[in-house]
Scaffold this motif. Structure first.
Motif, PDB file in Angstrom:
ATOM      1  N   PRO A 133      -0.434  10.830  17.190  1.00  0.00           N
ATOM      2  CA  PRO A 133      -1.661  10.808  16.373  1.00  0.00           C
ATOM      3  C   PRO A 133      -1.489  10.671  14.871  1.00  0.00           C
ATOM      4  O   PRO A 133      -2.475  10.417  14.186  1.00  0.00           O
ATOM      5  N   LEU A 134      -0.283  10.827  14.326  1.00  0.00           N
ATOM      6  CA  LEU A 134      -0.153  10.724  12.870  1.00  0.00           C
ATOM      7  C   LEU A 134      -0.640   9.339  12.427  1.00  0.00           C
ATOM      8  O   LEU A 134      -0.254   8.331  13.019  1.00  0.00           O
ATOM      9  N   SER A 135      -1.475   9.301  11.410  1.00  0.00           N
ATOM     10  CA  SER A 135      -2.087   8.036  11.011  1.00  0.00           C
ATOM     11  C   SER A 135      -2.213   7.977   9.487  1.00  0.00           C
ATOM     12  O   SER A 135      -2.911   8.787   8.891  1.00  0.00           O
ATOM     13  N   LEU A 136      -1.504   7.026   8.875  1.00  0.00           N
ATOM     14  CA  LEU A 136      -1.510   6.882   7.412  1.00  0.00           C
ATOM     15  C   LEU A 136      -1.775   5.421   7.054  1.00  0.00           C
ATOM     16  O   LEU A 136      -1.389   4.528   7.813  1.00  0.00           O
ATOM     17  N   GLY A 137      -2.326   5.187   5.879  1.00  0.00           N
ATOM     18  CA  GLY A 137      -2.538   3.815   5.424  1.00  0.00           C
ATOM     19  C   GLY A 137      -1.243   3.033   5.345  1.00  0.00           C
ATOM     20  O   GLY A 137      -1.227   1.810   5.437  1.00  0.00           O
ATOM     21  N   SER A 138      -0.123   3.749   5.177  1.00  0.00           N
ATOM     22  CA  SER A 138       1.178   3.096   5.012  1.00  0.00           C
ATOM     23  C   SER A 138       1.941   2.981   6.331  1.00  0.00           C
ATOM     24  O   SER A 138       3.144   2.712   6.334  1.00  0.00           O
ATOM     25  N   GLU A 139       1.260   3.172   7.468  1.00  0.00           N
ATOM     26  CA  GLU A 139       1.995   3.343   8.737  1.00  0.00           C
ATOM     27  C   GLU A 139       2.822   2.119   9.157  1.00  0.00           C
ATOM     28  O   GLU A 139       3.767   2.256   9.913  1.00  0.00           O
ATOM     29  N   LEU A 330     -12.767   0.340   3.955  1.00  0.00           N
ATOM     30  CA  LEU A 330     -13.411   0.950   2.784  1.00  0.00           C
ATOM     31  C   LEU A 330     -12.739   2.258   2.412  1.00  0.00           C
ATOM     32  O   LEU A 330     -12.756   2.679   1.264  1.00  0.00           O
ATOM     33  N   ARG A 331     -12.092   2.899   3.377  1.00  0.00           N
ATOM     34  CA  ARG A 331     -11.360   4.144   3.110  1.00  0.00           C
ATOM     35  C   ARG A 331      -9.886   3.862   2.816  1.00  0.00           C
ATOM     36  O   ARG A 331      -9.343   4.284   1.810  1.00  0.00           O
ATOM     37  N   GLU A 332      -9.245   3.101   3.709  1.00  0.00           N
ATOM     38  CA  GLU A 332      -7.795   2.890   3.568  1.00  0.00           C
ATOM     39  C   GLU A 332      -7.464   1.931   2.428  1.00  0.00           C
ATOM     40  O   GLU A 332      -6.326   1.878   1.969  1.00  0.00           O
ATOM     41  N   GLY A 333      -8.457   1.176   1.963  1.00  0.00           N
ATOM     42  CA  GLY A 333      -8.181   0.188   0.914  1.00  0.00           C
ATOM     43  C   GLY A 333      -8.173   0.765  -0.493  1.00  0.00           C
ATOM     44  O   GLY A 333      -7.890   0.045  -1.453  1.00  0.00           O
ATOM     45  N   VAL A 334      -8.451   2.071  -0.637  1.00  0.00           N
ATOM     46  CA  VAL A 334      -8.616   2.600  -1.994  1.00  0.00           C
ATOM     47  C   VAL A 334      -7.295   2.568  -2.781  1.00  0.00           C
ATOM     48  O   VAL A 334      -7.276   2.139  -3.939  1.00  0.00           O
ATOM     49  N   SER A 335      -6.178   2.992  -2.172  1.00  0.00           N
ATOM     50  CA  SER A 335      -4.900   3.049  -2.903  1.00  0.00           C
ATOM     51  C   SER A 335      -4.555   1.704  -3.528  1.00  0.00           C
ATOM     52  O   SER A 335      -4.225   1.611  -4.707  1.00  0.00           O
ATOM     53  N   GLU A 336      -4.618   0.680  -2.682  1.00  0.00           N
ATOM     54  CA  GLU A 336      -4.243  -0.664  -3.141  1.00  0.00           C
ATOM     55  C   GLU A 336      -5.220  -1.144  -4.225  1.00  0.00           C
ATOM     56  O   GLU A 336      -4.796  -1.695  -5.256  1.00  0.00           O
ATOM     57  N   ALA A 337      -6.516  -0.901  -4.003  1.00  0.00           N
ATOM     58  CA  ALA A 337      -7.522  -1.356  -4.972  1.00  0.00           C
ATOM     59  C   ALA A 337      -7.320  -0.642  -6.308  1.00  0.00           C
ATOM     60  O   ALA A 337      -7.416  -1.249  -7.379  1.00  0.00           O
ATOM     61  N   GLN A 338      -6.994   0.643  -6.226  1.00  0.00           N
ATOM     62  CA  GLN A 338      -6.815   1.390  -7.481  1.00  0.00           C
ATOM     63  C   GLN A 338      -5.586   0.898  -8.238  1.00  0.00           C
ATOM     64  O   GLN A 338      -5.561   0.860  -9.470  1.00  0.00           O
ATOM     65  N   LYS A 339      -4.569   0.512  -7.465  1.00  0.00           N
ATOM     66  CA  LYS A 339      -3.343  -0.004  -8.091  1.00  0.00           C
ATOM     67  C   LYS A 339      -3.652  -1.282  -8.875  1.00  0.00           C
ATOM     68  O   LYS A 339      -3.108  -1.509  -9.963  1.00  0.00           O
TER      69      LYS A 339
END
Ligand code: FAD
Ligand code: 2HG
Ligand code: ZN
Length: 469
Positions: A133-139, A330-339
């Motif tokens: 179940p571990l789930s990360l945007g960087s998976e 819309l949730r997982e895209g925040v890191s990249e968009a902020q970068k």
């Protein structure tokens, strides 16, 4: 100074010539982190293929008095996998240790090497009819060794817990080069200290994780996902017990996204679309998962209860896998968009969940006073009390954010400490938060950490300069 040619020759003899990189262009991808904020230097970057090879590298480095920096997918956000500026360390990349050693349907476990990407573990679990179940945007690029060593969290912690709760056993190369075989699939083992827990979240400062036994869970092929428009952070925290009450254990994800964060994704992620006609101040992404269509019914029940309680402004329910993926972007895209959106200052904080509204209300005005125009890119795992309380520079003025960074971070961390929280929820300490983390801990706590570090790594060569000041 260590004898560099001699050490390189010894490493090449142990691993073979192609597994030891010392040309600047070959080492470069391993010397800068994902955020671009940390760059270091190294003697060499080595890529061992077996646990014995990792042990040989550690023994050679210790004998030469050279530091060892473990690295997995290099997606960490605290600078922990990057060597220091002095060039006196060898970076040990685990990317050739990618074997799934065993799937055990009776114990319900999977045993994998440290360099296996998280997504591959998830896929192997699916092939076996189970779930990891571990789930990360960087998976797609982070590794099990990194997940263990950062005690990674992500978007399903609400239901399954962090990596710490998903590990049953570990194999670790210790700072003196010995191998600890703790690869036990046991649910119960009360024979003294739970040693594996020492290495989980240690960020490579106590040894190199080479393999892990991980827990598997029943598959949850049915998912019911919705994006909720909310008036306030209060609504998001008030919804948590309501969602839990209606959805029970099916409640897997409860994430918060501010308009500022969503706006960055809409601006910078190709194809991202706002599913609502109007703008809202806050959004919540909720997901239920299970084996049957019951999840859809429960989600509807939860949304009705939320509307009746006056906690919901609007909602969009995903009607297909494509719509579900579009909401997740819309949730997982925040890191990249902020970068992309300019200089960033990250704060991965955790608070008692009911204190989140107070925290957001207190800190925002103070930050805006300290740096007019600062953008508050607030989002995160509200179900776990974990906010990514990130800041972006005023538009076009990265220098202003950099100059004000110590003041801004102090404002955030003081408020976190005042409300009983922690300044690192899931990304770890690395170098980014090493000194700050110590300054918010009691002397007893810091001294206990130093005692553990000295006991396992008396020469301080295992990921030097990280975590423990
Ligand atoms: P690395 O970055 O290579 O290393 C991280 C730390 O672990 C370093 O200190 C390193 O020395 C140590 N380490 C690595 N491998 C080993 C090993 N085998 N033995 C000992 N020490 C080791 N994190 C979350 O918790 N939740 C999230 O939701 C999340 N989302 C992210 C989204 C994006 C887009 C990005 C870029 C990062 C995200 N992260 C998240 C952070 C990161 O992905 C995790 O910390 C991940 O666990 C790091 O794995 P890695 O293999 O990339 O480790
Ligand atoms: C997330 O939850 C990650 O998206 C990354 O932990 C957070 O980039 C960040 O600050
Ligand atoms: Zn996160």
């Amino acid at each position: 100074m260590p004898d560099r040619p001699a050490l390189l020759a010894e490493l090449r003899a142990a691993l073979g010539p192609t597994a030891v990189l010392d040309a600047p262009e070959e080492m470069a991808p391993h010397l800068t982190d994902w955020t671009g904020a940390f760059t270091g230097h190294a003697f060499a970057v080595v890529r061992p293929a077996t646990t014995d090879e990792v042990a040989a590298v550690v023994r050679a480095c210790v004998a030469a008095g050279v530091g060892v920096v473990p690295q997995g997918g290099n997606t960490g956000l605290a600078g922990g996998a990057i060597p220091g500026p002095d060039g006196a360390a060898v970076v040990v990349v685990l990317d050739r240790m990618r074997r799934v050693r065993e799937v055990d349907p009776v114990a319900d476990t999977i045993t994998v090497e440290a360099g296996v990407a998280l997504q591959s573990v998830q896929e192997s679990a699916v092939e076996a009819g189970r779930l990891f179940p571990l789930s990360l945007g960087s998976e797609g690029s982070c590794t099990v060794g990194g997940n263990v060593s950062t005690n990674a969290g992500g978007t399903a912690v609400l239901r399954y817990g962090m990596m710490r709760e998903l590990v049953l056993g570990l194999e670790v190369v210790l700072p003196d080069g010995r191998i600890w075989d703790g690869l036990r699939p046991l649910r119960k083992d009360n024979t003294g200290y739970d040693l594996k827990q020492l290495f989980i979240g240690a960020e490579g400062t106590l040894g190199i994780v080479t393999a892990a036994v991980l827990r598997l869970f029943p598959a949850t092929p049915r998912r019911a996902t919705a994006l909720l428009a909310l008036e306030s952070v209060e609504a998001a925290t008030a919804l948590l017990p309501l969602l839990r009450g209606v959805a029970g254990e099916q409640l897997t994800t409860w994430e918060l996204i501010s308009r500022e964060a969503l706006g960055l994704v809409l601006e910078h992620h190709p194809g991202a679309r706002d599913p609502f006609d109007a703008e809202h101040r806050w959004y919540g992404l909720v997901e239920l998962a299970g084996a049957s269509a019951d999840v859809d019914v429960r989600l509807q029940d939860a949304l009705e209860a939320a509307a009746e309680a006056g906690l919901l402004v609007d909602a969009v329910v995903a009607g297909s896998p494509q719509q579900r993926a579009a909401l997740w972007v819309l949730r997982e895209g925040v890191s990249e968009a902020q970068k992309i959106a300019g200089a960033t200052l990250k704060h991965d904080v955790t608070l008692p969940t009911r204190a989140l509204p107070d925290f957001v209300a207190q800190v925002g005005p103070r930050l805006r006073d300290a740096l007019p125009g600062v953008r508050l890119v607030t989002y995160g795992h509200v179900g776990d009390g974990n906010l990514h309380y990130n800041l972006s520079a005023p538009v076009g003025d990265d220098a202003a954010l950099r100059a004000a960074a110590p003041t801004l971070t102090r404002i955030v961390y003081d408020a976190v400490a005042g409300l009983g929280g922690s300044i690192s929820a899931e990304h770890g300490v690395g170098v980014l938060k090493r000194d700050a983390a110590a300054s918010y801990k009691s002397e007893v706590e810091v001294e206990l950490m130093r005692t553990v570090k000295r006991a396992l790594d008396p020469r301080g060569l295992m990921n030097p300069g990280k975590v423990v000041p």
